[in-house]
Design a protein around this motif. Structure first.
Motif, PDB file in Angstrom:
ATOM      1  N   ALA A 138       0.847  -1.484  -0.046  1.00 38.01           N
ATOM      2  CA  ALA A 138      -0.135  -0.066  -0.081  1.00 38.01           C
ATOM      3  C   ALA A 138       0.855   1.613   0.041  1.00 38.01           C
ATOM      4  CB  ALA A 138      -1.027  -0.256   1.166  1.00 38.01           C
ATOM      5  N   ALA A 139       1.654   1.413   0.981  1.00 38.15           N
ATOM      6  CA  ALA A 139       2.740   2.693   1.198  1.00 38.15           C
ATOM      7  C   ALA A 139       3.494   2.146  -0.947  1.00 38.15           C
ATOM      8  CB  ALA A 139       3.985   2.266   2.147  1.00 38.15           C
ATOM      9  N   ALA A 140       3.692   1.747  -1.184  1.00 34.08           N
ATOM     10  CA  ALA A 140       4.525   2.100  -2.725  1.00 34.08           C
ATOM     11  C   ALA A 140       5.928   2.379  -2.710  1.00 34.08           C
ATOM     12  CB  ALA A 140       3.309   2.149  -3.350  1.00 34.08           C
ATOM     13  N   ILE A 141       6.405   1.916  -2.029  1.00 29.67           N
ATOM     14  CA  ILE A 141       8.034   2.940  -1.608  1.00 29.67           C
ATOM     15  C   ILE A 141       9.013   2.079  -2.889  1.00 29.67           C
ATOM     16  CG2 ILE A 141       9.530   3.377  -0.465  1.00 29.67           C
ATOM     17  CD1 ILE A 141       7.474   3.690   1.901  1.00 29.67           C
ATOM     18  N   GLU A 142       9.337   3.048  -3.554  1.00 37.27           N
ATOM     19  CA  GLU A 142      10.445   2.622  -4.244  1.00 37.27           C
ATOM     20  C   GLU A 142      11.755   2.270  -4.002  1.00 37.27           C
ATOM     21  OE1 GLU A 142      12.325   2.677  -9.131  1.00 37.27           O
ATOM     22  OE2 GLU A 142      10.690   4.974  -8.418  1.00 37.27           O
ATOM     23  N   SER A 143      12.177   0.488  -3.890  1.00 39.05           N
ATOM     24  CA  SER A 143      13.724   0.356  -3.219  1.00 39.05           C
ATOM     25  C   SER A 143      14.561   1.566  -4.544  1.00 39.05           C
ATOM     26  CB  SER A 143      14.226  -0.994  -3.538  1.00 39.05           C
ATOM     27  OG  SER A 143      14.947  -1.316  -3.779  1.00 39.05           O
ATOM     28  N   GLY A 144      15.323   1.214  -3.714  1.00 42.82           N
ATOM     29  CA  GLY A 144      16.554   3.064  -3.767  1.00 42.82           C
ATOM     30  C   GLY A 144      16.098   4.472  -4.141  1.00 42.82           C
ATOM     31  N   ALA A 145      15.123   4.249  -3.978  1.00 44.01           N
ATOM     32  CA  ALA A 145      14.261   5.740  -4.275  1.00 44.01           C
ATOM     33  C   ALA A 145      14.767   6.546  -3.395  1.00 44.01           C
ATOM     34  CB  ALA A 145      12.937   5.705  -3.980  1.00 44.01           C
ATOM     35  N   PRO A 146      15.783   8.167  -3.515  1.00 45.96           N
ATOM     36  CA  PRO A 146      15.992   9.099  -2.560  1.00 45.96           C
ATOM     37  C   PRO A 146      15.302   9.136  -1.762  1.00 45.96           C
ATOM     38  CG  PRO A 146      16.608  10.033  -5.267  1.00 45.96           C
ATOM     39  CD  PRO A 146      16.223   8.246  -4.483  1.00 45.96           C
ATOM     40  N   LEU A 147      16.282   8.799  -0.171  1.00 43.91           N
ATOM     41  CA  LEU A 147      15.446   8.786   1.146  1.00 43.91           C
ATOM     42  C   LEU A 147      14.859  10.226   1.403  1.00 43.91           C
ATOM     43  CD1 LEU A 147      14.190   6.632   3.397  1.00 43.91           C
ATOM     44  CD2 LEU A 147      16.639   8.468   5.087  1.00 43.91           C
ATOM     45  N   VAL A 148      15.707  11.314   1.109  1.00 48.18           N
ATOM     46  CA  VAL A 148      15.310  12.651   1.774  1.00 48.18           C
ATOM     47  C   VAL A 148      14.511  13.168   0.862  1.00 48.18           C
ATOM     48  CG1 VAL A 148      17.567  12.916   2.595  1.00 48.18           C
ATOM     49  CG2 VAL A 148      17.413  13.719  -0.202  1.00 48.18           C
ATOM     50  N   ARG A 149      14.278  12.874  -0.638  1.00 48.29           N
ATOM     51  CA  ARG A 149      13.419  12.921  -1.173  1.00 48.29           C
ATOM     52  C   ARG A 149      11.497  12.171  -1.249  1.00 48.29           C
ATOM     53  NH1 ARG A 149      14.894  13.104  -7.315  1.00 48.29           N
ATOM     54  NH2 ARG A 149      13.429  14.131  -7.552  1.00 48.29           N
ATOM     55  N   LEU A 150      11.797  11.376  -0.426  1.00 49.00           N
ATOM     56  CA  LEU A 150      10.134  10.660  -0.840  1.00 49.00           C
ATOM     57  C   LEU A 150       9.165  11.488   0.089  1.00 49.00           C
ATOM     58  CD1 LEU A 150      10.938   7.314   1.827  1.00 49.00           C
ATOM     59  CD2 LEU A 150      10.244   7.925  -1.019  1.00 49.00           C
ATOM     60  N   ASP A 151       7.880  11.382  -0.791  1.00 48.38           N
ATOM     61  CA  ASP A 151       6.971  12.256  -0.247  1.00 48.38           C
ATOM     62  C   ASP A 151       6.574  11.778   1.018  1.00 48.38           C
ATOM     63  OD1 ASP A 151       3.903  14.118   0.027  1.00 48.38           O
ATOM     64  OD2 ASP A 151       4.557  14.102  -2.662  1.00 48.38           O
ATOM     65  N   LEU A 152       6.556  12.210   1.930  1.00 45.18           N
ATOM     66  CA  LEU A 152       5.980  11.299   3.390  1.00 45.18           C
ATOM     67  C   LEU A 152       4.225  11.586   3.017  1.00 45.18           C
ATOM     68  CD1 LEU A 152       8.450  11.551   6.032  1.00 45.18           C
ATOM     69  CD2 LEU A 152       8.606  10.235   4.604  1.00 45.18           C
ATOM     70  N   GLN A 153       3.607  12.688   2.579  1.00 46.38           N
ATOM     71  CA  GLN A 153       2.318  12.826   2.771  1.00 46.38           C
ATOM     72  C   GLN A 153       1.758  11.858   2.079  1.00 46.38           C
ATOM     73  OE1 GLN A 153       0.412  14.516   4.905  1.00 46.38           O
ATOM     74  NE2 GLN A 153      -1.534  14.239   4.013  1.00 46.38           N
ATOM     75  N   ALA A 154       2.135  11.518   0.982  1.00 48.01           N
ATOM     76  CA  ALA A 154       1.790  10.909  -0.151  1.00 48.01           C
ATOM     77  C   ALA A 154       1.847   9.665   0.116  1.00 48.01           C
ATOM     78  CB  ALA A 154       2.493  10.659  -1.480  1.00 48.01           C
ATOM     79  N   ILE A 155       2.755   9.116   0.829  1.00 47.01           N
ATOM     80  CA  ILE A 155       2.886   7.541   1.634  1.00 47.01           C
ATOM     81  C   ILE A 155       1.459   7.600   2.437  1.00 47.01           C
ATOM     82  CG2 ILE A 155       4.404   6.392   2.458  1.00 47.01           C
ATOM     83  CD1 ILE A 155       6.067   7.871   1.263  1.00 47.01           C
ATOM     84  N   ARG A 156       1.601   8.592   3.428  1.00 50.77           N
ATOM     85  CA  ARG A 156       0.495   8.719   4.563  1.00 50.77           C
ATOM     86  C   ARG A 156      -1.084   8.070   3.904  1.00 50.77           C
ATOM     87  NH1 ARG A 156       3.328  13.040   6.276  1.00 50.77           N
ATOM     88  NH2 ARG A 156       4.706  12.653   7.978  1.00 50.77           N
TER      89      ARG A 156
END
Length: 249
Positions: free
Chosen positions: A79-97
């Motif tokens: 459900a979180a759909a976080i891509e492996s290797g994606a730059p940690l600091v650029r993650l859209d935390l609100q979109a993940i929530r």
């Protein structure tokens, strides 16, 4: 006596010029070194910034899930759909929530970055306060009145809810759930069924085939206290719609 003085003066001038030239070259070397150090620092910062923001240098390597009970960790990760290797600091935390919160069983979600490459998902699943039997199975309803899951059997340890259309905006659902939420533990353990068709006609079925007319969900703590006293007496029907004029039959 004046000639030797002039000779010494003439000899001193080239020496002074050589000294000044040497000092000038030394200053230029110092300035050049400083400029090279500054340039190297800037280039290093640019490289580091590029590596952090645009490469997997500090990319996501782990997605840790905490708090899942019925859902599996993999279901939450999907459900979180976080891509492996994606730059940690650029993650859209609100979109993940938002993506995780869209899962019906999820009541709350927190997302945290942890250097160098971990994302923590802290989930709180919904807990049923009752289940409603409909044509397609038993619908689980949480403390907000949300119908969030359908099961082949009723949820254990919670009362059956008799409702036409379970919904967080349905007055009957809100009244029935509101009563269950505020019942003391000693009384809640006796409740087998809660029914309502409007927000003002809640009824409880207790163990021992006892029926309680509750009325609306307002003043539930007062009604519960009165009912606990009434239950110490003989009777099968109790009316606490008006707790000051409660009756037994």
């Amino acid at each position: 006596m004046s000639a030797p003085v002039r000779g010494r003066s003439q000899r001193a001038r080239p020496a002074n010029r050589r000294a000044r030239s040497s000092e000038h070259r030394a200053r230029r070397r110092i300035i050049l070194r400083r400029r090279l150090v500054a340039l190297a620092t800037v280039l290093g910062l640019i490289g580091l910034t590029y590596g952090v923001f645009f490469t997997p240098l500090l990319g996501v390597r782990n997605v840790d899930v905490h708090g899942a009970v019925v859902l599996t960790d993999d279901e939450v990760r999907a459900a979180a759909a976080i891509e492996s290797g994606a730059p940690l600091v650029r993650l859209d935390l609100q979109a993940i929530r938002e993506r995780v919160a869209a899962v019906p069983r999820i009541a709350a979600i927190e997302v945290e970055r942890q250097l160098p490459g971990t994302v923590r998902l802290l989930v709180t699943e919904r807990v049923p306060v009752g289940s409603v039997k409909l044509s397609d199975g038993y619908h689980l309803v949480d403390s907000t009145g949300k119908d969030y899951a359908t099961m082949p059997a009723p949820a254990p340890g919670v009362p059956d809810l008799v409702l036409a259309t379970p919904s967080a905006v349905d007055p009957a659902t809100r009244a029935a759930v509101g009563v269950v939420n505020e019942l003391p533990a000693a009384l809640r353990a006796e409740v087998l069924q809660v029914s309502a068709t409007t927000g003002a006609d809640v009824k409880l079925v207790l163990s021992g085939d006892r029926l309680v007319k509750w009325g609306g969900s307002e003043d539930t703590p007062r009604k519960a206290a009165v009912l606990l006293v009434l239950l110490t007496r003989e009777g099968t029907a109790f009316d606490v719609t008006s707790p000051d004029l409660a009756t037994i039959s």
